[in-house]
Design an enzyme around this catalytic site. Structure first.
Site, mmCIF file in Angstrom:
data_model
loop_
_atom_site.group_PDB
_atom_site.id
_atom_site.type_symbol
_atom_site.label_atom_id
_atom_site.label_comp_id
_atom_site.label_asym_id
_atom_site.label_seq_id
_atom_site.Cartn_x
_atom_site.Cartn_y
_atom_site.Cartn_z
ATOM 1 N N THR A 263 -2.556 5.796 5.311
ATOM 2 C CA THR A 263 -3.985 5.834 5.002
ATOM 3 C C THR A 263 -4.734 4.637 5.570
ATOM 4 O O THR A 263 -5.823 4.786 6.156
ATOM 5 C CB THR A 263 -4.194 5.894 3.474
ATOM 6 O OG1 THR A 263 -3.633 7.120 2.983
ATOM 7 C CG2 THR A 263 -5.666 5.834 3.116
ATOM 8 N N THR B 233 1.843 1.733 5.839
ATOM 9 C CA THR B 233 0.909 2.663 5.233
ATOM 10 C C THR B 233 0.431 3.637 6.293
ATOM 11 O O THR B 233 0.422 3.302 7.476
ATOM 12 C CB THR B 233 -0.318 1.922 4.667
ATOM 13 O OG1 THR B 233 -1.333 2.854 4.294
ATOM 14 C CG2 THR B 233 -0.905 0.967 5.691
ATOM 15 N N CYS C 229 3.053 10.011 4.408
ATOM 16 C CA CYS C 229 2.924 9.066 3.305
ATOM 17 C C CYS C 229 4.345 8.656 2.941
ATOM 18 O O CYS C 229 5.194 9.525 2.691
ATOM 19 C CB CYS C 229 2.213 9.726 2.121
ATOM 20 S SG CYS C 229 1.943 8.652 0.725
ATOM 21 N N GLU D 227 5.731 7.589 0.377
ATOM 22 C CA GLU D 227 6.228 8.062 -0.910
ATOM 23 C C GLU D 227 6.700 9.511 -0.857
ATOM 24 O O GLU D 227 7.574 9.913 -1.625
ATOM 25 C CB GLU D 227 5.146 7.885 -1.985
ATOM 26 C CG GLU D 227 4.847 6.438 -2.339
ATOM 27 C CD GLU D 227 3.881 5.764 -1.374
ATOM 28 O OE1 GLU D 227 3.683 4.550 -1.482
ATOM 29 O OE2 GLU D 227 3.335 6.462 -0.494
ATOM 30 N N GLN E 277 -11.624 1.421 -0.350
ATOM 31 C CA GLN E 277 -11.495 2.663 0.412
ATOM 32 C C GLN E 277 -12.364 3.758 -0.197
ATOM 33 O O GLN E 277 -13.090 4.460 0.507
ATOM 34 C CB GLN E 277 -10.042 3.121 0.433
ATOM 35 C CG GLN E 277 -9.821 4.522 0.998
ATOM 36 C CD GLN E 277 -8.659 5.241 0.335
ATOM 37 O OE1 GLN E 277 -7.630 4.638 0.071
ATOM 38 N NE2 GLN E 277 -8.818 6.510 0.049
ATOM 39 N N MET F 247 0.836 -1.215 0.000
ATOM 40 C CA MET F 247 0.000 0.000 0.000
ATOM 41 C C MET F 247 0.872 1.268 0.000
ATOM 42 O O MET F 247 0.851 2.023 0.953
ATOM 43 C CB MET F 247 -0.930 -0.020 1.219
ATOM 44 C CG MET F 247 -1.834 -1.244 1.276
ATOM 45 S SD MET F 247 -2.658 -1.466 2.865
ATOM 46 C CE MET F 247 -1.345 -2.209 3.872
#
Length: 229
Positions: free
Chosen positions: A85, A83, A196, A198, A52, A10
């Site tokens: 989220t 993750t 996050c 990323e 989601q 994720m």
């Protein structure tokens, strides 16, 4: 050394970052040929993202919890969700296993408090910024959390989902995110949570004046402290 359990996928970029940082961290701490003892179960990102978006959280929780149970059965001593989220279902996942869950928000809150910061900003997906499941957990530690203005959420989401999860790191997007951080500084934030994985590929501490709290790096450090204690 304890075995670190990871639920990933994720995105896979996030999972790869966790795996690399954990192994680099063990090598730095122990030297030689040492590496991290890990077990990972990776979910299908498109599947859980679609659920989601439809607010079908019970089904998301079922998928992530099944992965967590697999990690536990494979011998993990504790669990991490790779993750931000999908920490939306952390409590359901924690209830589904008998090993401890190292909750990302608790780790980040501890790092923020250690620097004596009482008001911090969160950058992440529009979902993580627009809901309170993560910010409330941090706020329970006595920290005020603010997020960018709603008009900026779509741009952050675009950078994350259209570029970073595919490994694309663009200077133009870096400038865009730094501009958002500058606005948060003007709003009184004493630091910025990169909520996050990323985003850590895009923005580094050298790019901004505000202290950055990179979630993945902090999560990994907490895992290594626990695994090597």
């Amino acid at each position: 050394m304890q075995t670190i359990g990871l639920v990933g996928g994720m995105s896979w970029e996030s999972s790869a970052a966790y795996y690399k940082l954990l192994n680099v961290g063990v090598e730095e701490r122990l030297g030689g040929l040492h590496s991290a003892k890990t077990v990972m179960a990776s979910v299908e990102f498109a599947e859980v993202t679609a659920l989601q978006e439809q607010e079908r959280w019970d089904e998301v929780a079922e998928i992530v919890a099944a992965a967590a149970r697999g990690v536990e059965a494979a011998g993990a001593d504790f669990l991490m969700l790779c993750t931000t989220t999908f920490h939306r279902v952390a409590e359901q996942v924690e209830a589904a296993v008998d090993i401890p869950l190292v909750h990302l928000a608790d780790v980040v809150a501890a790092a923020v408090k250690e620097q004596g910061i009482s008001k911090v900003a969160l950058l992440g997906t529009s979902f993580a910024m627009g809901r309170t499941f993560f910010t409330d957990r941090i706020a329970s530690h006595g920290i005020e959390v603010v997020v960018p203005e709603e008009r900026q959420h779509a741009e952050l989401n675009r950078v994350i989902y259209d570029e970073l999860v595919h490994g694309k790191v663009l200077d133009s997007s870096r400038r865009s995110v730094i501009s958002v951080i500058d606005d948060l500084y003007d709003a009184g934030a004493g630091g910025v949570i990169l909520g996050c994985t990323e985003l850590e590929l895009l923005v580094k501490q050298a790019d901004v004046d505000l202290p950055l709290f990179p979630c993945t790096t902090l999560h990994v450090t907490a895992a290594l402290d626990r695994a090597l204690a």
